[in-house]
Structure formats: structure tokens, C-alpha cells
Design an enzyme around this catalytic site. Structure first.
Site, PDB file in Angstrom:
ATOM      1  N   GLY A 255      23.632 -18.231  33.192  1.00 11.01           N
ATOM      2  CA  GLY A 255      25.001 -17.821  32.893  1.00 11.01           C
ATOM      3  C   GLY A 255      25.426 -16.762  33.884  1.00 11.01           C
ATOM      4  NE  ARG A 256      28.288 -19.686  36.634  1.00 11.91           N
ATOM      5  CZ  ARG A 256      28.529 -20.255  37.797  1.00 11.91           C
ATOM      6  NH1 ARG A 256      28.008 -19.724  38.891  1.00 11.91           N
ATOM      7  NH2 ARG A 256      29.288 -21.310  37.886  1.00 11.91           N
TER       8      ARG A 256
ATOM      9  CG  HIS B 137      32.932 -29.593  27.316  1.00 12.35           C
ATOM     10  ND1 HIS B 137      31.685 -29.309  27.835  1.00 12.35           N
ATOM     11  CD2 HIS B 137      33.053 -30.942  27.367  1.00 12.35           C
ATOM     12  CE1 HIS B 137      31.089 -30.438  28.169  1.00 12.35           C
ATOM     13  NE2 HIS B 137      31.895 -31.433  27.908  1.00 12.35           N
ATOM     14  CG  ASP B 138      29.850 -27.044  30.861  1.00 11.73           C
ATOM     15  OD1 ASP B 138      30.191 -28.166  30.419  1.00 11.73           O
ATOM     16  OD2 ASP B 138      28.665 -26.696  30.948  1.00 11.73           O
ATOM     17  CB  THR B 139      32.962 -31.249  31.430  1.00  8.03           C
ATOM     18  OG1 THR B 139      31.533 -31.260  31.357  1.00  8.03           O
ATOM     19  CG2 THR B 139      33.414 -32.373  32.347  1.00  8.03           C
TER      20      THR B 139
ATOM     21  CB  THR C 175      22.527 -29.491  33.739  1.00  8.41           C
ATOM     22  OG1 THR C 175      22.215 -28.162  34.158  1.00  8.41           O
ATOM     23  CG2 THR C 175      21.393 -30.040  32.898  1.00  8.41           C
TER      24      THR C 175
ATOM     25  CG  ASN D  68      27.940 -37.390  29.430  1.00  9.02           C
ATOM     26  OD1 ASN D  68      29.160 -37.284  29.371  1.00  9.02           O
ATOM     27  ND2 ASN D  68      27.120 -36.424  29.057  1.00  9.02           N
TER      28      ASN D  68
ATOM     29  CB  ALA E 165      21.588 -26.295  30.372  1.00  8.10           C
TER      30      ALA E 165
END
Length: 490
Positions: free
Chosen positions: A13-14, A233-235, A256, A293, A10
């Protein structure tokens, strides 16, 4: 073979290059860029063109380093989507999940179809920004013009390869997939006046997406690049990148958002899971991420943004160490902390309303945030054990928050279980591991996790003696009292 993890969160980025060398996963960041949403005409939007440009720049940097042939995978945050017309063009800017348009949508939809039914169908927790609620509030004329609805990482992949897919781990967060039928739920699509064909085919992590269409970006010197579908999904990628083995381990993906849960072979949709708002997001290799969450590092990020003097996160930790912990009890999972105008003032207002000491310095604010996150984590672990009827005997904390040794120790103290911190780059690691498995360099996820364990050091934290039960009771008492006061004032 070199692999590139395109990992976009959020706030930043990399692009990270990963290779197996001497039995370890060697990683190197080649490009980093800022991300964030901004307000335009009263709505919060992401700059999706900026993200696409930065990905291409990062791939060009990869070529400059001598990597002429690579694979790549993309992961981002969940739930936000892009509307594409018949010509393949975007119909509008990408609205951020932190926009207020869905503030009351759960209540609207629950009058049409019960929350119990939605949970039974999807197994997904109720968050006001889930895609189900965003699409309900979307302009109907735009949806009528829409050929494809793509989640953010799928859209970026579409721009780079020309192939439109719906990656399953991310799609599950939409609260639109039927957990039994393993496809979009017909009743929920009917509720939104959408057709199944407006969503591209579901695909699983590990599938080949396609080659980079270099001719679309003639101004850049790009490597030959084969894109693979990863846990977009990053998770999902973060949990794939968590070195957990056997029974009894839980995870906390700390960024985040803080995502606390277990990896499960089956979904858990019991009444207790529904009442405690636990979710069954789909994971890699047909697993489920049964998790909660929690607001997470967003709170301290926003505190930082609203202080007159800039503090990096290690400085926050050092300042918090000087302050006595557990002086305020605040439930950061309340909606008021989702996107307040000023997080510092919101925390202070909460303390005034509950007649608690008001934190003012950076150290006091940081100690307040870390203390309460540790309590929230401990409560979530106990809830998780009750729902699953399984003992959590160790917790792996991964992601950027795993570098916060003070919060790690507080979490060990409050939960009374060992904490294993690392890797901090678990999302990028999990992204790379899926590419490595798809390329045949390791056989399966267990082998991949063994590689992770060998490649990255972990810190261990054990609990100290303190009156954790009394602290948790104080937290719950104040949270419940405020809820009752708000209810009486309605």
C-alpha cells in the site's frame, strides 16, 4: 489544494500526494508499506489493523511535509468484507479471497438458483471468491450478530471518519447488486439469509464521506483531512485514471490481476457475455467496466517468491529476453494457479501433464509467463470484439505491469493492435482525479483524462510480424485437451 490517494493492493500500500501545478498533475509518494495475507488455524486472513495503522502513519508523514489541510480517498482490492456488530466492533479477522473455503460454492449455489439467473440479475462474472460465495460459507452465528457488512475500503473509511457507506463500484463486484434495480438483489439476499439494512447505503464516487476523526488517533500529529468517496475498487480508480478518448479503445489494468475490457455506457448481459464470463462492474460516473479477469502479475510474483535467488521484475524481463518465447502454452486462468503451494512447481507440473518443455531457469519461467499472458490477452480482445460487436483498435495498458516493455511488445505482437503503456500509477491517478473533480478543480472525467494525458508520458508498441494465429491455436489446443483429460478422470 493537495489530495492524498490511499491506494492499497494485495502486496503493498502507499499514500501519494497529488497537486495540479502548471497544468499538470504532480504526484509524490509519501509512505509505502507491505501488505499480504497469512494463514491462521487453516484460514488465510488480512491484517486489517496493520493497514489502518499504516494509513494513519502516512497521513502523519503528510503533515510533516507541510500539508496541514488535504482531501483523501481510499481504494483497495475487491470482494473481501468486514463484519461489524452493534457496538461498531469487528466480529472476526478479514478472510482473504484466496482462501479455499469457496472452492466449490458456485456449484452449491447453482443448485439453488441457476447461474443464468444470477448473471441476468447482476451481470457479474463467476469467480469462486465473489462475496456472494464468501458470505454463503460464512459462519451463520456471526452473520446473525452483524449490524453492518463493509467491504475493506469502506471499513477503513468507517474507522477514519465514523461513517459507514457502501461504495457502488466496489459493491458491484460482490455479485449481489441487481443491475436493473441498482440495489441489492432481494432473492440473493434471501439466499444468504441477510437483510438489506445490514449493508450501509450505496454511494457514488465523488460524494463527501466526512472529516478525519483525529481524536481517535491522539498519538499522531495529523492534518485536517476531508475524506471523499472515490472508485474504491482499485480497478474502478485505474480505469478512471486511463487516458482513453473517443471510440475503439480498450484497457488492460495490469497488476496482481489483469483486467481487460472497455468502458461502456450500458451493461452487456448477452448469452455470449455470460458464456465467456465477462463482467459488468460499475464504474465512475454511471459507466460500466465490461471486462475479463485474467490471473495477471500474480503468477510472476509467486514465481519470484519460490525461486532460491531473488529477482526483481526488471531482472525477470532481462532474463526472459534471452530465452526463445512461446515454448510452452499454459492457461493461467485455470483455478490451479489461483493460490498453489508453489507456483514454480505448478507450472512445471502443467508442462509435464501436457508433454511440453519444462521451464527451470528464472528466464525460462518468466518467458513462459509473459508469452502466455500475451496470448491470453489477445484471445480476450478478440472475444471482447465478438461480444460487443465493436472493433478494439488500440489498447491502453496501465498499472505496474505497464512497465514491462517485453510483455507490452508481446501483447502488441499477439493482438496486432497498437499498445499505449502508462501511467503505471493509474489507480492512484484515478483516485486523485475523482478527488480533484469533487473539489471542483476540473469539471468532469474527460477534462480529468486530458490532465492525465498532459501529465504522464506514454510508450507506444506496434506489432511485429509473426505467426500469431498458429501460436494461439496451439495454446487453445493444449488447454482444451487438458480440460478433456481432467473431465474424463472425474
Amino acid at each position: 489544494m493537495a489530495h492524498v490517494a490511499i491506494d492499497i493492493g494485495a502486496s503493498s500500500g502507499r499514500l501519494i500526494i497529488g497537486e495540479i501545478r502548471n497544468g499538470k498533475l504532480d504526484m509524490k509518494e509519501v509512505h509505502r508499506f507491505a501488505n499480504g495475507f497469512s494463514k491462521k488455524n487453516g484460514t488465510y486472513y488480512w491484517d486489517i489493523n496493520h493497514l489502518l495503522t499504516e494509513i494513519v502513519k502516512g497521513l502523519a508523514e503528510t503533515k510533516k511535509l507541510g500539508f496541514t489541510s488535504v482531501t483523501a480517498g481510499i481504494d483497495t482490492w475487491a470482494v473481501d468484507y468486514v463484519l461489524i456488530d452493534e457496538q461498531g466492533e469487528r466480529l472476526q479477522e478479514v478472510v482473504s479471497y484466496r482462501d479455499s473455503r469457496t472452492e466449490h460454492t458456485i456449484e452449491k449455489i447453482s443448485k439453488l438458483i441457476s447461474k443464468e439467473t444470477i448473471y441476468e440479475k447482476t451481470g457479474i462474472q463467476f469467480l469462486s471468491f465473489n462475496t456472494l460465495y464468501q458470505l454463503y460459507e460464512e459462519k451463520k452465528e456471526l452473520l446473525e450478530q452483524t449490524k453492518h457488512i463493509l467491504l475493506v475500503p469502506d471499513y477503513l473509511g468507517y474507522c477514519l471518519t465514523g461513517r459507514a457507506v457502501t461504495e457502488a463500484t466496489n459493491a458491484s463486484t460482490m455479485q449481489l447488486l441487481n443491475i436493473q434495480e441498482q440495489d441489492f438483489d432481494k432473492d440473493l439476499l434471501h439466499l444468504l439469509s441477510l437483510k438489506r439494512e445490514q449493508f450501509p447505503p450505496l454511494v457514488q464516487p465523488g460524494e463527501k464521506l466526512g472529516p478525519l476523526l483525529k481524536d481517535r488517533f491522539p498519538e499522531y500529529d495529523l492534518p485536517d483531512c476531508e475524506f471523499f468517496v472515490v472508485g474504491s475498487h482499485d480497478t474502478a480508480s485505474a480505469i478512471a485514471g486511463t487516458p482513453g478518448f473517443g471510440e475503439g479503445w480498450g484497457y488492460l489494468s495490469s497488476g496482481t490481476w489483469s483486467l481487460l475490457g472497455i468502458e461502456s455506457a450500458k451493461p452487456i448481459t448477452t448469452k455470449l457475455a455470460y458464456e465467456d464470463n465477462y463482467t459488468n462492474e460499475w464504474g465512475v460516473f454511471n459507466t460500466y467496466r465490461f471486462l475479463k479477469n485474467i490471473m495477471g502479475m500474480w503468477v510472476i510474483q509467486e514465481v519470484r517468491r519460490h525461486l532460491p535467488q531473488d529477482y526483481n521484475f526488471s531482472k525477470f524481463v532481462e532474463e526472459a529476453k534471452k530465452v526463445k518465447p512461446y515454448q510452452q502454452f499454459i492457461n493461467f486462468n485455470e483455478d490451479r494457479f489461483l493460490n498453489p503451494a508453489n507456483m514454480v512447481e505448478e507450472i512445471q507440473n502443467y508442462c509435464r501433464e501436457t508433454k511440453q518443455p519444462i521451464p527451470t531457469t528464472a528466464g525460462e519461467l518468466a518467458a513462459c509467463v509473459f508469452s502466455n499472458l500475451a496470448i491470453i490477452y489477445a484471445i480476450a480482445i478478440k472475444d471482447l470484439e465478438e461480444i460487443t460487436n465493436k472493433k478494439i483498435d488500440r489498447l491502453h495498458i496501465v498499472g505496474g505491469g505497464s512497465n514491462n516493455y517485453l510483455l507490452n511488445q508481446m501483447t502488441a505482437d499477439m493482438s496486432d493492435i497498437p499498445i499505449y503503456a502508462g501511467p503505471s500509477e493509474a489507480t492512484a491517478v484515478g483516485n486523485l482525479i475523482m478527488q480533484i473533480i469533487a473539489a471542483g478543480e476540473v469539471s468532469n472525467l474527460a477534462e480529468g483524462r486530458k490532465l492525465i494525458e498532459q501529465s504522464f508520458p506514454m510508450q507506444t508498441f506496434h506489432s511485429n510480424s509473426l505467426n500469431r494465429e498458429k501460436l494461439i491455436q496451439s495454446f487453445q489446443s493444449i488447454s482444451n485437451r487438458l480440460k478433456l483429460t481432467l473431465k474424463e478422470s472425474e
